[in-house]
Design an enzyme around this catalytic site. Sequence first.
Site, PDB file in Angstrom:
ATOM      1  N   GLU A   1       0.820  -1.210   0.000  1.00  0.00           N
ATOM      2  CA  GLU A   1       0.000   0.000   0.000  1.00  0.00           C
ATOM      3  C   GLU A   1       0.857   1.265   0.000  1.00  0.00           C
ATOM      4  O   GLU A   1       0.543   2.226  -0.695  1.00  0.00           O
ATOM      5  CB  GLU A   1      -0.940   0.000   1.210  1.00  0.00           C
TER       6      GLU A   1
ATOM      7  N   TYR B   1      -6.527   6.951   3.921  1.00  0.00           N
ATOM      8  CA  TYR B   1      -6.687   5.906   2.910  1.00  0.00           C
ATOM      9  C   TYR B   1      -5.953   4.629   3.328  1.00  0.00           C
ATOM     10  O   TYR B   1      -6.516   3.534   3.299  1.00  0.00           O
ATOM     11  CB  TYR B   1      -6.165   6.358   1.542  1.00  0.00           C
TER      12      TYR B   1
ATOM     13  N   ASP C   1      -9.551   6.430  -2.962  1.00  0.00           N
ATOM     14  CA  ASP C   1      -8.383   6.787  -3.761  1.00  0.00           C
ATOM     15  C   ASP C   1      -8.842   7.209  -5.153  1.00  0.00           C
ATOM     16  O   ASP C   1     -10.041   7.392  -5.397  1.00  0.00           O
ATOM     17  CB  ASP C   1      -7.380   5.627  -3.824  1.00  0.00           C
TER      18      ASP C   1
END
Length: 344
Positions: A43, A123, A141
């Site tokens: 991520e 996020y 996102d």
Amino acid sequence: MSDAEQPRLRAALLAWFDRQGRDLPWRQGPEGRRDPYRAWVAEVLLQQTQVARGLGYYHRFLTAFPSVQALAAAPLDDVLKAWEGCGYYARARNLHRAAQQVTREGLPRTHAEWLALPGVGPYTAAALSSFTQNAPHAVNDGNVRRVLARLHAEPAPTPRWVQQQADALLDPARPGAWNEAVMDLGATVCTPKRPQCGACPLSGWCGARASGQPGDYPAPKTRPAVQTVQAVAVLIGNAQCAVLERRDGALLGGLLGLPSQPFDPAQPGAPAQALHALCARLNAVPGPLLGEVTHTMTHRQVTWQVYAATGGPPLTDVGSAALSRLDHKALALAGRRAQSLFPV
């Protein structure tokens, strides 16, 4: 779309994802119970790097640091070297700091604990808590923004609007899979240009498709103007061993690189003055111009006039140093010059 339609929409997207979701290395393991460290590295890496390009970086980083303990124990220079080429090096510095925190306190078990780590924003916390603990937190996102803007035919979705829509649609039984499904749909089908509406499992609910102009949603963002930066840089040594300095600042902080000095191109004689000042600081003697290199970083286009020089501080092994792409381009000038002087 009515609340009564939401279960059908969720079922359609999750069925598509179960058939056609991307097979990515960090998705190994039971749904909602991904390996936290591998998911975390992925991520952070993919925040500014596309998946196709990021796969190689991901494997390289995990080979160097196969566990959070290995990452925490590594010198920062080694971490930056493993991150080399990925850009946005603050991500690597924060990941290193966060790994050290995790070795002291343990891996996060909640959304709030993920959010407390250096470099982890809303996020990333939502993604990791849903992927690793199946926590009911919707991600927001660029892919999610585009999918939801088209679904609702919203031309100017604000971050708050996107989050509200994402929260409302989140599948309560499979939040981790739902988040991955929306992102995969945006990355592979509901793409920025030429969306493949005929292959989309949500086409029957899509307001943008019904408009006949799905590519118009959302409207393009206004991009900030690209800032042009001019500088001189000196290469003392060669492409294998050279004088390097430690960078600071948010963009390339922590990396090593060729000594450089910015100048104002509007000022007469500014490049020569910058070169003289740079060499005086290094106690070096300027030599010939090797060439010019340009590289764009974020919203900044940097152009270097690269000169050879002699003297100065001790040389550093280039191969073991973490360098920016701009520095690699500059070092390549030395190799090309050597070939021109001594052709095979």
